[in-house]
Design a protein around this motif. Structure first.
Motif, PDB file in Angstrom:
ATOM      1  N   ASP A  57      32.414  17.083  61.692  1.00 11.51           N
ATOM      2  CA  ASP A  57      31.844  17.139  63.113  1.00 11.51           C
ATOM      3  C   ASP A  57      29.817  17.342  62.678  1.00 11.51           C
ATOM      4  OD1 ASP A  57      31.015  16.008  65.648  1.00 11.51           O
ATOM      5  OD2 ASP A  57      31.437  17.320  66.607  1.00 11.51           O
ATOM      6  N   CYS A  58      29.506  18.538  62.950  1.00  9.78           N
ATOM      7  CA  CYS A  58      28.370  18.489  62.447  1.00  9.78           C
ATOM      8  C   CYS A  58      27.715  18.236  60.806  1.00  9.78           C
ATOM      9  CB  CYS A  58      27.770  19.568  62.794  1.00  9.78           C
ATOM     10  SG  CYS A  58      27.981  21.276  62.651  1.00  9.78           S
ATOM     11  N   ARG A  59      28.312  18.937  60.249  1.00  6.90           N
ATOM     12  CA  ARG A  59      28.475  18.876  59.030  1.00  6.90           C
ATOM     13  C   ARG A  59      26.943  19.630  58.535  1.00  6.90           C
ATOM     14  NH1 ARG A  59      30.324  13.510  55.238  1.00  6.90           N
ATOM     15  NH2 ARG A  59      31.868  13.465  56.271  1.00  6.90           N
ATOM     16  N   GLU A  60      26.516  20.692  59.406  1.00  6.96           N
ATOM     17  CA  GLU A  60      25.451  20.829  59.548  1.00  6.96           C
ATOM     18  C   GLU A  60      25.620  22.883  59.618  1.00  6.96           C
ATOM     19  OE1 GLU A  60      22.793  20.231  62.143  1.00  6.96           O
ATOM     20  OE2 GLU A  60      22.053  18.450  61.365  1.00  6.96           O
ATOM     21  N   GLY A  61      26.809  23.134  59.019  1.00  7.43           N
ATOM     22  CA  GLY A  61      27.244  24.265  59.902  1.00  7.43           C
ATOM     23  C   GLY A  61      27.402  25.417  60.368  1.00  7.43           C
ATOM     24  N   ILE A  62      27.650  24.722  61.846  1.00  9.23           N
ATOM     25  CA  ILE A  62      27.453  24.761  62.952  1.00  9.23           C
ATOM     26  C   ILE A  62      28.583  25.040  63.889  1.00  9.23           C
ATOM     27  CG2 ILE A  62      25.830  24.618  64.771  1.00  9.23           C
ATOM     28  CD1 ILE A  62      24.255  23.226  63.473  1.00  9.23           C
ATOM     29  N   GLY A  64      31.623  24.624  63.365  1.00 15.41           N
ATOM     30  CA  GLY A  64      33.386  25.416  62.780  1.00 15.41           C
ATOM     31  C   GLY A  64      34.789  24.318  62.119  1.00 15.41           C
ATOM     32  N   SER A  65      34.244  22.738  62.692  1.00 17.47           N
ATOM     33  CA  SER A  65      34.968  22.075  62.424  1.00 17.47           C
ATOM     34  C   SER A  65      35.829  21.682  61.014  1.00 17.47           C
ATOM     35  CB  SER A  65      34.733  20.570  62.511  1.00 17.47           C
ATOM     36  OG  SER A  65      33.943  20.078  63.888  1.00 17.47           O
ATOM     37  N   THR A  81      30.019  27.072  54.393  1.00 14.38           N
ATOM     38  CA  THR A  81      31.253  26.174  55.120  1.00 14.38           C
ATOM     39  C   THR A  81      31.191  24.744  54.592  1.00 14.38           C
ATOM     40  OG1 THR A  81      29.302  24.978  56.130  1.00 14.38           O
ATOM     41  CG2 THR A  81      29.874  26.541  57.947  1.00 14.38           C
ATOM     42  N   CYS A  83      31.731  21.873  54.307  1.00 16.98           N
ATOM     43  CA  CYS A  83      30.274  20.594  54.823  1.00 16.98           C
ATOM     44  C   CYS A  83      28.621  21.257  54.470  1.00 16.98           C
ATOM     45  CB  CYS A  83      29.747  20.358  56.161  1.00 16.98           C
ATOM     46  SG  CYS A  83      29.440  21.542  57.641  1.00 16.98           S
ATOM     47  N   ILE A 159      31.141  31.150  64.440  1.00 14.28           N
ATOM     48  CA  ILE A 159      31.678  28.758  64.674  1.00 14.28           C
ATOM     49  C   ILE A 159      33.103  28.670  64.822  1.00 14.28           C
ATOM     50  CG2 ILE A 159      29.228  28.535  63.333  1.00 14.28           C
ATOM     51  CD1 ILE A 159      31.255  28.056  61.519  1.00 14.28           C
TER      52      ILE A 159
HETATM   53  S1  FES Z   1      31.229  20.458  60.152  1.00 13.47           S
HETATM   54 FE1  FES Z   1      30.318  21.281  61.543  1.00 13.47          FE
HETATM   55  S2  FES Z   1      30.599  23.443  60.556  1.00 13.47           S
HETATM   56 FE2  FES Z   1      31.009  22.360  59.212  1.00 13.47          FE
END
Ligand code: FES
Ligand code: SF4
Length: 247
Positions: A57-62, A64-65, A81, A83, A159
């Protein structure tokens, strides 16, 4: 970089899965691991094959997906993470094995996607504060010891990615649970429901099929947010206190 990927493919929860091998060429070392998977999926789309399903989802380490077992390590060879993992952590010509989280409580939905609803149900069993705290108060109006506030902030960084469960040989979610219990237990607002919280969340943890903690420590080693192992001691301490208060 040219890579050989061995990827777990599984059409659905009841289907039999297996490892499929793909070649991906022209990968930049500056790409993230997920961007490398995007290239694989573009390649599969062009070939008329079904792309690999993976969570992000975020691809920012926020958020947890993102949740991948990479060469047997939760989130791969770096403590971060998936990502935030970059291809510079791998070598040209390397073979990389990519699997979903492996835990009874996280059933595979498709390919690399697992159902982490068990974490949501643990939170629903008490991981909140129900007191009406009104609108945002002036920060200093609620007295909180600085060391307790800092500890609450530090463990609130969890996360909910599930790497701790995937890394644990027992499939235990004790690090996740300990982080949530410690976070709320350190704050004044978390006190009224402290006992019922730990009893409810622990019961839900066990009901979901997570294993028990035997102090191995793989969870904290894999945790991208550095949640320390001593939150599990806090969890056990709160649990004993709540049991005593109940009896
Ligand atoms: S995609 Fe959100 S933490 Fe990795
Ligand atoms: S404790 Fe760490 S590894 Fe476990 S869910 Fe939270 S952030 Fe992820």
């Amino acid at each position: 970089m040219n890579l050989t990927l061995k990827v777990w493919r599984q059409a659905g929860p009841e289907s039999e899965g297996g490892i499929h091998t793909y070649q991906v060429d022209g990968v930049s070392e500056d790409m993230s691991f997920l961007e490398m998977l995007d290239i694989l999926n573009e390649q599969l789309n062009e070939q008329g094959e079904e792309p690999v399903a993976f969570d992000h989802d975020c691809r920012e380490g926020i958020c947890g997906s993102c949740s991948l077992m990479i060469d047997g390590y939760a989130h791969g060879p770096e403590v971060t993470t998936t990502c935030q993992l970059h291809m510079r952590s791998f070598s040209d010509g390397q073979t990389i094995t990519i699997e979903p989280w492996r835990a009874e409580a996280f059933p595979v939905v498709k390919d690399l996607v697992v159902d982490r609803g068990a974490f949501d149900r643990i939170i629903q069993a008490g991981g909140y504060i129900s007191a009406n705290t009104g609108s945002a108060p002036e920060a200093n109006s609620v007295p909180a010891q600085r060391d307790k506030a800092m500890r609450a902030f530090n463990v609130a960084t969890c996360i909910g990615c599930g790497a701790c469960v995937a890394a644990c040989p027992n499939g235990s979610a004790s690090l996740f649970l300990g982080a949530k219990i410690t976070h709320l237990g350190e704050l004044p607002q978390g006190q009224p429901e402290r006992n019922q919280r730990v009893l409810g969340m622990t019961a839900q943890h066990d009901e979901e099929g997570f294993g028990g903690c035997t102090n191995i420590g793989e969870c904290t080693a894999a945790c991208p947010k550095g949640i320390p192992l001593d939150v599990i001691s806090q969890l056990n301490k709160d649990y004993r206190t709540a049991l005593r208060a109940k009896s």
